[in-house]
Design a protein around this motif. Structure first.
Motif, mmCIF file in Angstrom:
data_model
loop_
_atom_site.group_PDB
_atom_site.id
_atom_site.type_symbol
_atom_site.label_atom_id
_atom_site.label_comp_id
_atom_site.label_asym_id
_atom_site.label_seq_id
_atom_site.Cartn_x
_atom_site.Cartn_y
_atom_site.Cartn_z
ATOM 1 N N GLU A 22 -29.410 -3.994 45.078
ATOM 2 C CA GLU A 22 -28.129 -4.495 45.582
ATOM 3 C C GLU A 22 -28.297 -5.041 46.983
ATOM 4 N N LYS A 23 -27.991 -6.314 47.138
ATOM 5 C CA LYS A 23 -28.050 -6.905 48.463
ATOM 6 C C LYS A 23 -26.819 -6.509 49.275
ATOM 7 N N LEU A 83 -26.543 4.022 47.270
ATOM 8 C CA LEU A 83 -27.412 2.868 47.506
ATOM 9 C C LEU A 83 -28.702 3.109 46.735
ATOM 10 N N GLN A 118 -34.703 -2.651 46.202
ATOM 11 C CA GLN A 118 -33.305 -2.320 46.417
ATOM 12 C C GLN A 118 -32.499 -3.390 45.689
ATOM 13 N N THR A 165 -29.924 -3.116 51.799
ATOM 14 C CA THR A 165 -28.580 -3.233 51.227
ATOM 15 C C THR A 165 -27.582 -3.164 52.357
#
Lengths: 116, 111
Positions: free
Chosen positions: B8-9, B21, B6, B105
């Motif tokens: 995008e944090k 997401l 993933q 995320t």
């Protein structure tokens, strides 16, 4: 209506002092899991019980043990906690029937372990 | 070994805006993928799974085998969608009831 219950919500232990975390379920599911989740990281599977059969992940340290005395209860024992074992510990269950719904996990609220 | 990424944090959008997401995976064989969600002060729970091709709370996710992706989408984000979202897939090698999770995320929907 909590179905997977973890106690306590917060646990503080001392470096090297054995600690036990508990999990119980009212779902009668045959599989119970323990996940470790450190801050900003993915939940990491430590081991699971498939009925009475214990299945350890290859990279789970020996310091971590588990017991499942009956269908409803499962315990996580940390024999000598180190500072690096501070984490959220998540218990989960699933019910492996025939069919495709077997991977749905039901999680408890977790126990946040601090090691001083 | 299977892997879930993933990228995008953190993801922040305004209410009513579309949200996506991202989730990418590596897996030998045909994967079955999941999205789990954790709302504030609540336990981690299943949001949806690709095999059921359902829309839950307005979210959908399509498995793209060519891009090895399983992105979660919603056309109009709501404030109550603010939560931590985890993509997950079963372990390969026959033990398909053990899940590997991405790092998650954190979605924030601003008013």
């Amino acid at each position: 209506d909590a179905m997977v219950i973890q106690n306590p919500r917060y646990q503080v232990t001392q470096f090297g002092k054995p600690v036990t975390l508990s999990c119980s379920q009212t779902l009668n599911h045959n599989v119970m899991y323990w996940y470790q989740q450190k801050s900003s990281q993915a939940p990491k599977l430590l081991f699971h019980y498939y009925d009475k059969d214990f299945n350890n992940e290859a990279d789970t340290p020996d310091n971590f043990q588990s017991r499942r005395p009956n269908t409803s209860f499962c315990f996580l024992d940390i024999r000598s906690p180190g500072l690096g074992d501070a984490a959220m510990y998540l218990c989960a269950t699933s019910n492996l029937l025939t069919g495709w719904d077997n991977e749905k996990l039901f999680f408890g609220s977790g126990t946040q372990l601090s090691v001083l | 070994a299977q892997r879930v990424t993933q990228p995008e944090k953190l993801l922040s959008v305004f209410k009513g805006a579309p949200v996506e997401l991202k989730c990418n995976y590596s897996y030998s064989g045909s994967p079955e993928l999941f999205w789990y969600v954790q709302y504030s002060r609540q336990r981690l729970q299943l949001l949806l799974r690709h095999i059921s091709r359902e829309s839950i709370k307005g979210f959908t996710a399509d498995l793209n085998k060519g891009e090895t992706s399983f992105h979660l989408k919603k056309p109009f984000a709501q404030e109550e969608d603010s939560a931590m979202y985890y993509c997950a897939l079963p372990n390969s090698g026959g033990s398909n009831y053990k899940l590997t999770f991405g790092k998650g995320t954190l979605l924030t929907v601003n008013p």
